[in-house]
Design a protein around this motif. Structure first.
Motif, PDB file in Angstrom:
ATOM      1  N   ARG A  14       0.854  -1.184   0.000  1.00 44.28           N
ATOM      2  CA  ARG A  14       0.000   0.000   0.000  1.00 44.28           C
ATOM      3  C   ARG A  14       0.888   1.232   0.000  1.00 44.28           C
ATOM      4  NH1 ARG A  14      -5.515  -0.628   3.603  1.00 44.28           N
ATOM      5  NH2 ARG A  14      -6.434  -2.328   2.362  1.00 44.28           N
ATOM      6  N   ARG A  15       0.700   2.065  -0.999  1.00 43.59           N
ATOM      7  CA  ARG A  15       1.553   3.248  -1.174  1.00 43.59           C
ATOM      8  C   ARG A  15       3.031   2.847  -1.172  1.00 43.59           C
ATOM      9  NH1 ARG A  15      -1.998   4.364   2.736  1.00 43.59           N
ATOM     10  NH2 ARG A  15      -0.342   4.367   4.305  1.00 43.59           N
ATOM     11  N   GLY A  16       3.311   1.674  -1.738  1.00 42.51           N
ATOM     12  CA  GLY A  16       4.672   1.188  -1.819  1.00 42.51           C
ATOM     13  C   GLY A  16       5.205   0.558  -0.549  1.00 42.51           C
ATOM     14  N   VAL A  17       4.364   0.442   0.501  1.00 39.98           N
ATOM     15  CA  VAL A  17       4.801  -0.107   1.794  1.00 39.98           C
ATOM     16  C   VAL A  17       4.250  -1.518   1.959  1.00 39.98           C
ATOM     17  CG1 VAL A  17       4.707   0.161   4.302  1.00 39.98           C
ATOM     18  CG2 VAL A  17       4.865   2.191   2.825  1.00 39.98           C
ATOM     19  N   PRO A  18       5.118  -2.534   2.164  1.00 36.67           N
ATOM     20  CA  PRO A  18       4.621  -3.885   2.435  1.00 36.67           C
ATOM     21  C   PRO A  18       3.774  -3.889   3.710  1.00 36.67           C
ATOM     22  CG  PRO A  18       6.972  -3.916   1.967  1.00 36.67           C
ATOM     23  CD  PRO A  18       6.595  -2.480   2.137  1.00 36.67           C
ATOM     24  N   THR A  19       2.564  -4.426   3.610  1.00 35.71           N
ATOM     25  CA  THR A  19       1.624  -4.418   4.736  1.00 35.71           C
ATOM     26  C   THR A  19       1.054  -5.814   4.931  1.00 35.71           C
ATOM     27  OG1 THR A  19       1.029  -2.119   4.246  1.00 35.71           O
ATOM     28  CG2 THR A  19      -0.450  -3.369   5.682  1.00 35.71           C
ATOM     29  N   GLU A  20       1.191  -6.317   6.156  1.00 38.86           N
ATOM     30  CA  GLU A  20       0.671  -7.641   6.515  1.00 38.86           C
ATOM     31  C   GLU A  20      -0.636  -7.462   7.269  1.00 38.86           C
ATOM     32  OE1 GLU A  20       0.962 -11.866   6.653  1.00 38.86           O
ATOM     33  OE2 GLU A  20       2.542 -10.553   5.895  1.00 38.86           O
ATOM     34  N   PHE A  21      -1.696  -8.144   6.816  1.00 40.46           N
ATOM     35  CA  PHE A  21      -3.008  -8.055   7.454  1.00 40.46           C
ATOM     36  C   PHE A  21      -3.279  -9.307   8.283  1.00 40.46           C
ATOM     37  CE2 PHE A  21      -3.267  -5.213   3.843  1.00 40.46           C
ATOM     38  CZ  PHE A  21      -3.930  -4.110   4.370  1.00 40.46           C
ATOM     39  N   GLY A  22      -4.010  -9.117   9.393  1.00 40.34           N
ATOM     40  CA  GLY A  22      -4.374 -10.250  10.240  1.00 40.34           C
ATOM     41  C   GLY A  22      -3.176 -10.977  10.804  1.00 40.34           C
ATOM     42  N   LEU A  23      -2.174 -10.229  11.233  1.00 40.07           N
ATOM     43  CA  LEU A  23      -0.917 -10.833  11.695  1.00 40.07           C
ATOM     44  C   LEU A  23      -1.047 -11.331  13.133  1.00 40.07           C
ATOM     45  CD1 LEU A  23       2.082 -11.367  10.996  1.00 40.07           C
ATOM     46  CD2 LEU A  23       2.598  -9.139  12.043  1.00 40.07           C
ATOM     47  N   PRO A  24      -0.840 -12.631  13.399  1.00 36.32           N
ATOM     48  CA  PRO A  24      -0.903 -13.145  14.774  1.00 36.32           C
ATOM     49  C   PRO A  24       0.233 -12.566  15.625  1.00 36.32           C
ATOM     50  CG  PRO A  24      -1.089 -14.922  13.175  1.00 36.32           C
ATOM     51  CD  PRO A  24      -0.644 -13.712  12.420  1.00 36.32           C
ATOM     52  N   LEU A  25      -0.087 -12.235  16.869  1.00 33.04           N
ATOM     53  CA  LEU A  25       0.883 -11.632  17.783  1.00 33.04           C
ATOM     54  C   LEU A  25       0.852 -12.360  19.118  1.00 33.04           C
ATOM     55  CD1 LEU A  25      -0.007  -7.851  17.254  1.00 33.04           C
ATOM     56  CD2 LEU A  25       1.833  -9.125  16.139  1.00 33.04           C
ATOM     57  N   ARG A  26       1.975 -12.257  19.844  1.00 30.20           N
ATOM     58  CA  ARG A  26       1.993 -12.775  21.207  1.00 30.20           C
ATOM     59  C   ARG A  26       3.155 -12.131  21.955  1.00 30.20           C
ATOM     60  NH1 ARG A  26       4.940 -18.663  21.924  1.00 30.20           N
ATOM     61  NH2 ARG A  26       7.023 -17.914  21.387  1.00 30.20           N
ATOM     62  N   SER A  27       3.017 -12.095  23.278  1.00 32.15           N
ATOM     63  CA  SER A  27       4.102 -11.671  24.161  1.00 32.15           C
ATOM     64  C   SER A  27       4.081 -12.554  25.397  1.00 32.15           C
ATOM     65  CB  SER A  27       3.939 -10.198  24.570  1.00 32.15           C
ATOM     66  OG  SER A  27       4.839  -9.878  25.619  1.00 32.15           O
ATOM     67  N   LEU A  28       5.139 -13.344  25.569  1.00 32.68           N
ATOM     68  CA  LEU A  28       5.242 -14.162  26.776  1.00 32.68           C
ATOM     69  C   LEU A  28       5.580 -13.302  27.987  1.00 32.68           C
ATOM     70  CD1 LEU A  28       7.136 -17.289  25.389  1.00 32.68           C
ATOM     71  CD2 LEU A  28       4.665 -16.957  25.698  1.00 32.68           C
TER      72      LEU A  28
END
Length: 238
Positions: A56-70
């Motif tokens: 988007r506008r030349g910027v790689p964009t990841e949608f629905g990215l799973p996240l976690r922090s232990l």
């Protein structure tokens, strides 16, 4: 460090920042109610939560990215993460307009802390996009906001471990809350004040008169089963 089994939804952190009782009703008692705003929010997220990568506008964009922090004991899914030259930038899509409370910023910062832990890269800024105004708000992720996220994460684990739903405290934030009918903050809040006056008079051996006319006594605080909402379960993030 928390184990995988102890991870709680990032959305629960947002609910806690908005209202501890709302958080407990949803994540302890598994209660959920929708209004026009939550339905619109859910439809908005259905459009952006589909996993995938695009530019988007030349910027790689990841949608629905799973996240976690232990470290925080949190897990969830980012609406979008832009991978710019300056570093990853989480973007959270919201219905409505920018809000006076910090619940949206807390959720965004929690996502950033997850990304930092997962990638080892600094995330100094995030963004909130509000559908009503169609405007993007850049959010600096400073130490004050990061400290609040860490404190709320500890409080969230303590709340769900205790398994006790807080009593209602009626306020302006209740007006548009989708949980209003289940929470009954208006009725129970008035009742609690009436009982307090009744007990104060009773300690001085005064007749209670009609002090209880303002509302019924509060019901016992519901004991939520110590069953936590896991990442991926309903309710979804706002």
């Amino acid at each position: 460090m928390y184990s995988e089994a102890d991870l709680l939804p990032i959305s629960a952190l947002q609910h806690l920042a908005f209202c501890p009782r709302q958080c407990a009703l949803i994540h302890l008692e598994q209660a959920w109610d929708e209004n026009l705003y939550t339905v619109r929010g859910r439809l908005l997220h259905e459009r952006v939560d589909t996993p995938g990568m695009e530019r988007r506008r030349g910027v790689p964009t990841e949608f629905g990215l799973p996240l976690r922090s232990l470290a925080l004991g949190l897990a969830g899914r980012a609406d979008a993460v832009e991978f710019t030259a300056a570093g990853p930038c989480p973007v959270e899509y919201k219905l409505g307009r920018p809000k006076k409370h910090d619940a949206d910023r807390v959720q965004l910062c929690a996502q950033a802390l997850c990304i930092e832990e997962m990638t080892g890269r600094s995330v100094p800024v995030g963004a909130l996009f509000y559908a009503t105004t169609r405007r993007r708000e850049e959010v600096p992720l400073g130490e004050a906001l990061r400290g609040r996220v860490r404190e709320l994460a500890l409080a969230l684990h303590a709340l769900l471990d205790a398994g006790v739903t807080p009593l209602p405290e009626f306020g302006p934030h209740c007006r548009l809350c989708s949980m209003d009918n289940l929470c009954r903050a208006r009725a129970l809040g008035r009742g609690r004040r009436s009982v307090a006056r009744y007990l104060a008079r009773a300690r001085h051996d005064e007749p209670p008169g009609d002090e209880q006319a303002g509302g019924a006594p509060p019901e016992p605080s519901p004991q939520g089963r110590a069953r936590r909402t896991r990442p991926g379960q309903k309710p979804q993030e706002d």
